[in-house]
Structure formats: structure tokens, C-alpha cells
Enzyme design. Sequence first.
Site, mmCIF file in Angstrom:
data_model
loop_
_atom_site.group_PDB
_atom_site.id
_atom_site.type_symbol
_atom_site.label_atom_id
_atom_site.label_comp_id
_atom_site.label_asym_id
_atom_site.label_seq_id
_atom_site.Cartn_x
_atom_site.Cartn_y
_atom_site.Cartn_z
ATOM 1 N N GLU A 16 -12.707 -66.035 16.953
ATOM 2 C CA GLU A 16 -12.973 -67.066 15.954
ATOM 3 C C GLU A 16 -11.737 -67.366 15.096
ATOM 4 O O GLU A 16 -11.843 -67.886 13.987
ATOM 5 C CB GLU A 16 -14.146 -66.633 15.076
ATOM 6 C CG GLU A 16 -15.439 -66.483 15.860
ATOM 7 C CD GLU A 16 -16.574 -65.956 15.004
ATOM 8 O OE1 GLU A 16 -17.117 -66.736 14.201
ATOM 9 O OE2 GLU A 16 -16.912 -64.765 15.143
ATOM 10 N N SER A 191 -20.403 -67.499 15.569
ATOM 11 C CA SER A 191 -20.012 -68.863 15.954
ATOM 12 C C SER A 191 -20.371 -69.214 17.388
ATOM 13 O O SER A 191 -19.717 -70.033 18.026
ATOM 14 C CB SER A 191 -18.511 -69.070 15.742
ATOM 15 O OG SER A 191 -18.171 -68.899 14.390
ATOM 16 N N SER A 192 -21.403 -68.561 17.919
ATOM 17 C CA SER A 192 -21.892 -68.807 19.282
ATOM 18 C C SER A 192 -20.867 -68.460 20.357
ATOM 19 O O SER A 192 -20.997 -68.876 21.502
ATOM 20 C CB SER A 192 -22.340 -70.269 19.454
ATOM 21 O OG SER A 192 -23.375 -70.581 18.548
ATOM 22 N N GLU A 228 -34.025 -75.659 13.435
ATOM 23 C CA GLU A 228 -32.982 -74.736 12.980
ATOM 24 C C GLU A 228 -32.717 -74.990 11.493
ATOM 25 O O GLU A 228 -32.181 -76.027 11.113
ATOM 26 C CB GLU A 228 -31.719 -74.903 13.822
ATOM 27 C CG GLU A 228 -31.949 -74.556 15.289
ATOM 28 C CD GLU A 228 -30.659 -74.420 16.076
ATOM 29 O OE1 GLU A 228 -29.646 -73.970 15.495
ATOM 30 O OE2 GLU A 228 -30.661 -74.768 17.267
ATOM 31 N N ASP A 302 -29.875 -67.929 8.686
ATOM 32 C CA ASP A 302 -30.309 -68.942 9.650
ATOM 33 C C ASP A 302 -31.686 -68.592 10.209
ATOM 34 O O ASP A 302 -31.926 -67.450 10.623
ATOM 35 C CB ASP A 302 -29.309 -69.034 10.807
ATOM 36 C CG ASP A 302 -27.898 -69.374 10.339
ATOM 37 O OD1 ASP A 302 -27.738 -69.782 9.174
ATOM 38 O OD2 ASP A 302 -26.959 -69.232 11.139
ATOM 39 N N SER A 326 -19.123 -77.509 7.559
ATOM 40 C CA SER A 326 -19.907 -76.281 7.417
ATOM 41 C C SER A 326 -21.054 -76.452 6.431
ATOM 42 O O SER A 326 -20.929 -77.135 5.414
ATOM 43 C CB SER A 326 -19.008 -75.129 6.968
ATOM 44 O OG SER A 326 -18.068 -74.793 7.973
#
Length: 365
Positions: A16, A191-192, A228, A302, A326
Site C-alpha cells: 500500500e 485496501s483490498s 457497504e 466498515d 477517502s
Amino acid sequence: MTKRTLGIIFGGKSSEHEVSLQSAKNVYDAVDKEKYDVVLIGIDKEGKWHLNDTGNYLMNGDDPKRIALNKSNKGIAVVPGESEDQFIEKSSASALEQLDVVFPILHGPLGEDGTMQGMLKLAGLPFVGPDVLGSAVSMDKDVAKRLLKDAGLTVADSITLKKHKKDTVSFEEVEGKLGLPVFIKPANQGSSVGVSRAGTKEEYTKGIETAFRFDNKLIIESAVKGREIECAILGNEEPLASGVGEILPQGDFYSYEAKYIDEKGALLQVPASLSEEMIKKVQEEAVKAFEALECEGMARVDFFLKDNNELVINEINTIPGFTKISMYPKLWDLEGISYPKLIDKLIELAIERHDRNTRLESKYF
């Protein structure tokens, strides 16, 4: 007014890295230069520390796809222990300006997982964000799930798999327990990064291989169908919850590209279209999660909101993104806390916690 010296540490030896560069740029641009002298410390992908000039610390700073750290010729050494010389510029062997507080805007391993927090604690420096324990357990999706479940919060069903036992769980077993599709995630990434959606045996096998490239432990998680929802938390012993936002991914899931590169990859709805009752429920559960994982300072929680109004916690992010797209700063801006004011509050929380901890006894005899 006496100015404080703020160290911003960014970059890092992490997948990241580029996200951190974007966040650092936004934080630096927003810092009130009348209140703070800023010292920029960039960590390159090899893990080397650089003292950066504020005028040219990034290359391609406005392009998320090409952004890069502009390495300086001023390497930095770290001196553990509480002293006035925590950081030394190696070539001149001279101490850096004394830092009053540090904002470690590092995402992922070696920055968000307690390692950087432990080093800063050894150096006797106040730092923004959760302490060592909160950072470590929040980063590990497997451990975080266990603590959240113990606190009575709902998380998605999952299977934890370690690399040395990767052949002990078959695709058929996963399908029988979790159904299809599933999401395969490195346990200690954000961050997936390394995340795959698998609906077939071939996708499952490939997803396992991908996740193990980034971590030695992964979780295989049942897919949760729902909206989400995200909530930002700010505070130490009495944390506050922001309003609620919603992510509307334009693809299969909220990928790395959608989060940080493609401004059209997802729509951010701030505030989310929810009832007052549901907003209150999200806020209460977000604070409960924040406290269950021993967090302080800041975090973004989340959720998935299912059709039956059940809230499922997806994850908690202890150093949320501060890029221009963001959610964390957007949610506080909605509450009337501007970007510069948010940075001020985070710094004050860091100093407050540091002062509280330094009052503890460290000698028994």
C-alpha cells in the site's frame, strides 16, 4: 503562538506504499503551517528512511497511477529510547529537529500493524492513531473477528488458513461451510490488496495463491449481500462516531483501484440514505467495535447492511485513507470538522494519550 514540530512518516515497505504517498500529500497540504513546522520522513519500498524536502518529496504527485517517492540523499537512523535525538541524519551524523508529535500515515504491514507504533513508543514520541495493541489486533482480520464476536458483534462466517497448512481445507469443504461465492483475503493486508472473489474451484485455487503472496495467513469469508456502510471514529477514552456514508461500488467489489485510483470506480454517498434509527445503530456498533479492539485516536469501521437490517462488520481500519476520495475525512467534514481541524484534533488526541501514559509508574523500587 508556539509552533509544534510535526513529523509525517509515509511510504513504507508495503503493497500500500502508493496509497500512503497520496494520503501524505493530502495531510501535508492540509496542515496549518502557521501552527506546525513539518518534517517529512519518507520510507522507500526497500525500507530505507529518507529526510525529504517539502518542495519535492513526490514524483508525479497528482497521478495516483504513477506517484512515487522522490528519494533523498539524506538517510535517517532511528535512536530508540526517550531522548532529544530520536532521529539522526546519517551523512552528517546530526540530529533532526526535535519532533513534538508524529503522524504515521502508513497503510498496511510495517506501518499500520503495531510495528511503527512500537518503534515510536520506544522513541518516546506521541503519535496519531491507535497504540500498539489496537493497531496489531485490528490489522489481523482473523484475530479482529474473534475479538469482535466476543464483544457480541456480528461478523461474516469465515475459515482461517495458514500457509503451512494450505492443503488441509478443500474447495468442497469451503463450499459446504460458507457457500459460494467466497472472498479470499490476506489476514494482514488492507485496501483490498490480494483479495479475490471466488465462485468456482479454479477461481478459489487462484485466489488462495494470490492471497498467500501477501501474507502467511488468510481468511476465506462468506459473501455478504448488503449495502457497504462506513462510519468514522475519533477520540480516545470517549470516542465519537461521525455520520454514516455509503460506498456504491461500480464493479464486483470495492477494489484497490476503486478506492484509490479510479475516481469513477465507486460512488461515495455522504450522508448515506438511512433512517435515524439505523444511523444510530451503526454509530453505536462502530464505537463498540473501536473499543473492543482497544483502539484510540481514529479508525474507520466498515459494515455490510443486509436487507433484514442486520449489520455485519467487514473490518476496522486504524489508519484510514486520507486521499482526495477517502471516506474518513469526508465524513468528518460532514460534521463540520474541516481537514485542517481534523488533523489538529488527531494531534491533540495523540499528545493527550502520550501524556496520560507518561504519568504511569515505570519503577517498582
